[in-house]
Design a protein around this motif. Structure first.
Motif, short mmCIF file in Angstrom:
data_model
loop_
_atom_site.label_atom_id
_atom_site.label_comp_id
_atom_site.label_asym_id
_atom_site.label_seq_id
_atom_site.Cartn_x
_atom_site.Cartn_y
_atom_site.Cartn_z
N PHE A 4 13.76 -10.20 0.63
CA PHE A 4 12.91 -9.48 1.57
C PHE A 4 12.17 -8.40 0.79
N ILE A 5 10.86 -8.52 0.75
CA ILE A 5 10.03 -7.54 0.06
C ILE A 5 9.41 -6.68 1.17
N ILE A 6 9.64 -5.37 1.11
CA ILE A 6 9.27 -4.50 2.23
C ILE A 6 8.25 -3.45 1.84
N ASP A 7 7.51 -2.99 2.85
CA ASP A 7 6.64 -1.84 2.68
C ASP A 7 6.46 -1.19 4.05
N GLY A 8 6.39 0.13 4.04
CA GLY A 8 6.15 0.88 5.26
C GLY A 8 4.91 1.72 5.13
N SER A 9 4.26 1.98 6.24
CA SER A 9 3.08 2.85 6.23
C SER A 9 3.05 3.64 7.53
N SER A 10 2.30 4.75 7.48
CA SER A 10 2.19 5.57 8.68
C SER A 10 0.80 6.18 8.78
N LYS A 11 0.43 6.46 10.01
CA LYS A 11 -0.80 7.20 10.28
C LYS A 11 -0.60 7.89 11.62
N GLY A 12 -0.74 9.21 11.60
CA GLY A 12 -0.47 9.97 12.81
C GLY A 12 0.99 9.80 13.19
N ILE A 13 1.24 9.40 14.44
CA ILE A 13 2.61 9.17 14.87
C ILE A 13 3.00 7.70 14.80
N ALA A 14 2.08 6.85 14.35
CA ALA A 14 2.35 5.41 14.27
C ALA A 14 2.92 5.03 12.91
N MET A 15 3.84 4.08 12.93
CA MET A 15 4.41 3.55 11.69
C MET A 15 4.42 2.03 11.76
N GLY A 16 4.22 1.43 10.60
CA GLY A 16 4.28 -0.02 10.51
C GLY A 16 5.21 -0.44 9.39
N ALA A 17 5.79 -1.62 9.55
CA ALA A 17 6.65 -2.20 8.52
C ALA A 17 6.15 -3.61 8.26
N GLY A 18 5.96 -3.92 6.98
CA GLY A 18 5.59 -5.27 6.58
C GLY A 18 6.70 -5.83 5.73
N ILE A 19 7.10 -7.06 6.05
CA ILE A 19 8.20 -7.70 5.32
C ILE A 19 7.79 -9.12 4.98
N GLU A 116 7.65 -7.01 -11.38
CA GLU A 116 6.54 -7.94 -11.65
C GLU A 116 6.71 -9.29 -10.96
N ILE A 117 7.95 -9.72 -10.83
CA ILE A 117 8.22 -11.05 -10.25
C ILE A 117 7.78 -11.11 -8.78
N VAL A 118 7.96 -10.02 -8.06
CA VAL A 118 7.65 -10.03 -6.62
C VAL A 118 6.42 -9.19 -6.27
N LYS A 119 5.66 -8.75 -7.26
CA LYS A 119 4.55 -7.83 -6.97
C LYS A 119 3.50 -8.44 -6.05
N HIS A 120 3.25 -9.76 -6.15
CA HIS A 120 2.26 -10.37 -5.25
C HIS A 120 2.78 -10.36 -3.81
N TYR A 121 4.09 -10.51 -3.63
CA TYR A 121 4.67 -10.40 -2.29
C TYR A 121 4.61 -8.95 -1.79
#
Length: 154
Positions: A4-19, A116-121
């Protein structure tokens, strides 16, 4: 093995998660999640993404035995890779630590730095983490929360 390759982001009070979920045969499945928090920031968003990945792992049950989560966020690694036994004053973080401990009882689990192995993901996960911004309701909520912050500051 499932990654599972994860990333989170936020703007204002909103948050998103991409997996990005990669199974042992190399097939990819993508997941997006969104929520709101009055103290949303990049760190909380990444912790939220980690929590969402743990929920996906728990849904797999005993069908899988090896899991890896990849994150590029140092605090996520500090909180959930080394100090699982340390109790914090944050109920959310302590509950996530309990989830990790539970998963480790039935499966091999590793939290790894994005490499490097998962950077595209990882790039895919980042784009997925920003999907919440496409939601017209979320856009209105962000604008409203920003105007409320401005009124409080003035």
């Amino acid at each position: 093995m499932r990654q599972f390759i994860i990333d989170g982001s936020s703007k204002g009070i909103a948050m998103g998660a991409g997996i990005v979920e990669v199974n042992g045969l190399g097939f990819v499945k993508t997941h997006t999640f969104q929520t709101y928090h009055l103290k949303a920031d990049a760190t909380l968003a990444e912790i939220y993404a980690f929590d969402c990945a743990l929920q996906l792992i728990q849904q797999k049950g005993n069908a899988e035995r090896i899991f890896e989560i990849y994150s590029d966020h140092k605090l996520v690694h500090k909180l959930f890779n080394k100090s699982l036994d340390e109790i914090t004053n944050d109920l959310y973080i302590d509950n996530i630590k309990k989830q990790v401990a539970l998963i480790k009882k039935f499966a091999k689990f590793e939290l790894r730095y994005t490499d490097e192995i998962v950077k595209h993901y990882a790039k895919m996960a980042h784009l997925l983490s920003r999907e919440y911004m496409m939601d017209p309701l979320t856009e209105r909520i962000i604008k409203q929360s920003e105007s409320l912050k401005m009124n409080v500051m003035n």
